[in-house]
Design a protein around this motif. Structure first.
Motif, PDB file in Angstrom:
ATOM      1  N   UNK A 143       0.854  -1.191   0.000  1.00 19.79           N
ATOM      2  CA  UNK A 143       0.000   0.000   0.000  1.00 19.79           C
ATOM      3  C   UNK A 143       0.886   1.235   0.000  1.00 19.79           C
ATOM      4  N   UNK A 144       0.582   2.203  -0.884  1.00 23.23           N
ATOM      5  CA  UNK A 144       1.403   3.404  -0.999  1.00 23.23           C
ATOM      6  C   UNK A 144       0.517   4.644  -0.907  1.00 23.23           C
ATOM      7  N   UNK A 145       0.845   5.513   0.043  1.00 22.18           N
ATOM      8  CA  UNK A 145       0.152   6.795   0.195  1.00 22.18           C
ATOM      9  C   UNK A 145       1.019   7.708   1.037  1.00 22.18           C
ATOM     10  N   UNK A 146       0.979   9.005   0.767  1.00 19.81           N
ATOM     11  CA  UNK A 146       1.811   9.938   1.520  1.00 19.81           C
ATOM     12  C   UNK A 146       1.202  10.301   2.866  1.00 19.81           C
ATOM     13  N   UNK A 147      -0.055   9.864   3.100  1.00 19.19           N
ATOM     14  CA  UNK A 147      -0.734  10.215   4.354  1.00 19.19           C
ATOM     15  C   UNK A 147      -0.706   9.042   5.322  1.00 19.19           C
ATOM     16  N   UNK A 148      -0.185   9.295   6.500  1.00 17.59           N
ATOM     17  CA  UNK A 148      -0.037   8.256   7.513  1.00 17.59           C
ATOM     18  C   UNK A 148      -1.385   7.660   7.896  1.00 17.59           C
ATOM     19  N   UNK A 149      -2.407   8.510   8.007  1.00 16.07           N
ATOM     20  CA  UNK A 149      -3.700   8.011   8.482  1.00 16.07           C
ATOM     21  C   UNK A 149      -4.319   7.037   7.484  1.00 16.07           C
ATOM     22  N   UNK A 150      -4.062   7.244   6.175  1.00 14.39           N
ATOM     23  CA  UNK A 150      -4.582   6.303   5.187  1.00 14.39           C
ATOM     24  C   UNK A 150      -3.920   4.940   5.344  1.00 14.39           C
ATOM     25  N   UNK A 151      -2.602   4.948   5.507  1.00 12.63           N
ATOM     26  CA  UNK A 151      -1.885   3.685   5.651  1.00 12.63           C
ATOM     27  C   UNK A 151      -2.343   2.939   6.899  1.00 12.63           C
ATOM     28  N   UNK A 171       6.097   7.301  -3.685  1.00 14.02           N
ATOM     29  CA  UNK A 171       6.372   6.507  -4.865  1.00 14.02           C
ATOM     30  C   UNK A 171       7.837   6.131  -4.981  1.00 14.02           C
ATOM     31  N   UNK A 172       8.733   7.060  -4.667  1.00 17.76           N
ATOM     32  CA  UNK A 172      10.169   6.782  -4.760  1.00 17.76           C
ATOM     33  C   UNK A 172      10.571   5.652  -3.818  1.00 17.76           C
ATOM     34  N   UNK A 173      10.059   5.687  -2.585  1.00 20.39           N
ATOM     35  CA  UNK A 173      10.366   4.620  -1.626  1.00 20.39           C
ATOM     36  C   UNK A 173       9.766   3.291  -2.076  1.00 20.39           C
ATOM     37  N   UNK A 174       8.598   3.354  -2.719  1.00 19.97           N
ATOM     38  CA  UNK A 174       7.963   2.130  -3.208  1.00 19.97           C
ATOM     39  C   UNK A 174       8.809   1.480  -4.297  1.00 19.97           C
ATOM     40  N   UNK A 175       9.342   2.297  -5.216  1.00 19.50           N
ATOM     41  CA  UNK A 175      10.173   1.749  -6.282  1.00 19.50           C
ATOM     42  C   UNK A 175      11.465   1.159  -5.733  1.00 19.50           C
ATOM     43  N   UNK A 176      12.007   1.775  -4.699  1.00 18.92           N
ATOM     44  CA  UNK A 176      13.195   1.227  -4.040  1.00 18.92           C
ATOM     45  C   UNK A 176      12.870  -0.132  -3.427  1.00 18.92           C
ATOM     46  N   UNK A 177      11.716  -0.232  -2.782  1.00 14.73           N
ATOM     47  CA  UNK A 177      11.263  -1.488  -2.159  1.00 14.73           C
ATOM     48  C   UNK A 177      11.098  -2.579  -3.218  1.00 14.73           C
ATOM     49  N   UNK A 200       3.278   6.220 -10.723  1.00 18.05           N
ATOM     50  CA  UNK A 200       3.787   5.057  -9.998  1.00 18.05           C
ATOM     51  C   UNK A 200       3.278   3.763 -10.630  1.00 18.05           C
ATOM     52  N   UNK A 201       2.011   3.719 -10.987  1.00 22.53           N
ATOM     53  CA  UNK A 201       1.456   2.517 -11.619  1.00 22.53           C
ATOM     54  C   UNK A 201       2.181   2.211 -12.928  1.00 22.53           C
ATOM     55  N   UNK A 202       2.451   3.255 -13.723  1.00 17.80           N
ATOM     56  CA  UNK A 202       3.152   3.061 -14.989  1.00 17.80           C
ATOM     57  C   UNK A 202       4.559   2.520 -14.762  1.00 17.80           C
ATOM     58  N   UNK A 203       5.237   3.042 -13.744  1.00 14.50           N
ATOM     59  CA  UNK A 203       6.595   2.578 -13.448  1.00 14.50           C
ATOM     60  C   UNK A 203       6.588   1.150 -12.921  1.00 14.50           C
ATOM     61  N   UNK A 204       5.574   0.813 -12.136  1.00 13.37           N
ATOM     62  CA  UNK A 204       5.450  -0.561 -11.640  1.00 13.37           C
ATOM     63  C   UNK A 204       5.378  -1.527 -12.818  1.00 13.37           C
ATOM     64  N   UNK A 205       4.605  -1.163 -13.830  1.00 18.25           N
ATOM     65  CA  UNK A 205       4.502  -2.006 -15.027  1.00 18.25           C
ATOM     66  C   UNK A 205       5.817  -1.994 -15.820  1.00 18.25           C
ATOM     67  N   UNK A 206       6.461  -0.835 -15.908  1.00 17.57           N
ATOM     68  CA  UNK A 206       7.745  -0.745 -16.619  1.00 17.57           C
ATOM     69  C   UNK A 206       8.797  -1.632 -15.962  1.00 17.57           C
ATOM     70  N   UNK A 207       8.726  -1.762 -14.645  1.00 16.68           N
ATOM     71  CA  UNK A 207       9.685  -2.568 -13.900  1.00 16.68           C
ATOM     72  C   UNK A 207       9.382  -4.061 -13.997  1.00 16.68           C
ATOM     73  N   UNK A 208       8.332  -4.419 -14.730  1.00 17.42           N
ATOM     74  CA  UNK A 208       8.044  -5.835 -14.946  1.00 17.42           C
ATOM     75  C   UNK A 208       7.104  -6.479 -13.951  1.00 17.42           C
TER      76      UNK A 208
END
Length: 260
Positions: A143-151, A171-177, A200-208
């Protein structure tokens, strides 16, 4: 999959009406769907203003207007339930009305998104080469969101359900993960600073990564759904969804308790 078959998969629609409607009338149905989708955001604003100003006339008039649209898109049961509720709560205090009205709008938005996906898939659908069988999905969720309460909110929803969730705030931390991990499903917020959910979704797909991506959103407009589908998003969860609704959406793609 034909449009009729996709419509039959949508919970809340009258399946008998869908089966009985011929192809020509389905074109008329598509116009009704478009009107329902386009009109819902403005109707929601009218309802929120009516609740705020305690304008009973505008509130009920707007709810009845939504019910008319629901009838036209074959959501007969939801429309009838709302009309019966309106009739039984004509003299109710606004404090009693508000929880029901909020739940009703939420249900209308869920239906709006499902209908948009059924319509949009047909527009975007292109012939594809036969895909290799995918490995069985397990239960790891990112799960990725910049708001703590959502997570914290989504984490609490999945507590003791058999799913394993990792929460990340950008998103940057998610791609690192993702360099060393392969989640079985992604839940992304759309509006994030620096890198939004689309990018982020596009990059997730680009990363395979081929795992399903679900957007958590309060925006059910057509451009949101179409743009999301274009970057590889599989589904949507409407914000303020109940635990049951969240688990139902996730359960379409992965099941709990299957991790090795």
């Amino acid at each position: 999959m034909l449009k009729r078959e996709r419509l039959l998969e949508i919970s809340g629609l009258d399946s008998d009406k869908i089966r009985e409607t011929d192809d020509k009338d389905l074109e008329v149905f598509a116009i009704a769907v478009s009107c329902f989708i386009d009109g819902l955001p403005a109707q929601e604003r009218d309802i929120k203003n009516a609740l705020k100003t305690k304008n009973r006339g505008v509130l009920f008039e707007t709810l009845i207007g939504i019910c008319d649209f629901l009838q036209e898109v074959f959501a007969t049961k939801l429309a009838e339930e709302c009309l019966n509720k309106i009739d039984s709560m004509k003299d109710a205090d606004f404090e009693e009305l508000q929880p029901y009205v909020i739940e009703f709008i939420k249900a209308a938005y869920v239906l709006s998104i499902d209908l948009q996906m059924a319509e949009s898939v047909e527009i975007e659908e292109l012939p594809t080469e036969e895909e290799e069988p995918k490995p069985e999905l397990n239960n790891k969720i990112l799960a990725v969101d910049d708001r703590f309460f959502f997570l914290e909110y989504i984490k609490s929803m999945l507590e003791n359900t058999g799913y394993e969730i990792t929460c990340i705030s950008s998103g940057a931390k998610a791609l690192e993960y993702l360099r060393g991990n392969r989640p079985d499903l992604f839940i992304l917020d759309i509006e994030m600073p620096e890198m939004d959910g689309y990018e982020l979704a596009a990059k997730i797909r680009e990363y395979g990564h081929t795992a399903p991506i679900i957007f958590f959103t309060g925006n059910a407009k057509k451009n949101t759904v179409v743009k999301a589908l274009q970057v590889g998003v599989s589904d949507f969860i409407v914000k303020t969804a109940s635990k049951t609704q969240v688990l139902e959406r996730i359960g379409k793609y992965i099941k709990p308790g299957m991790a090795e």
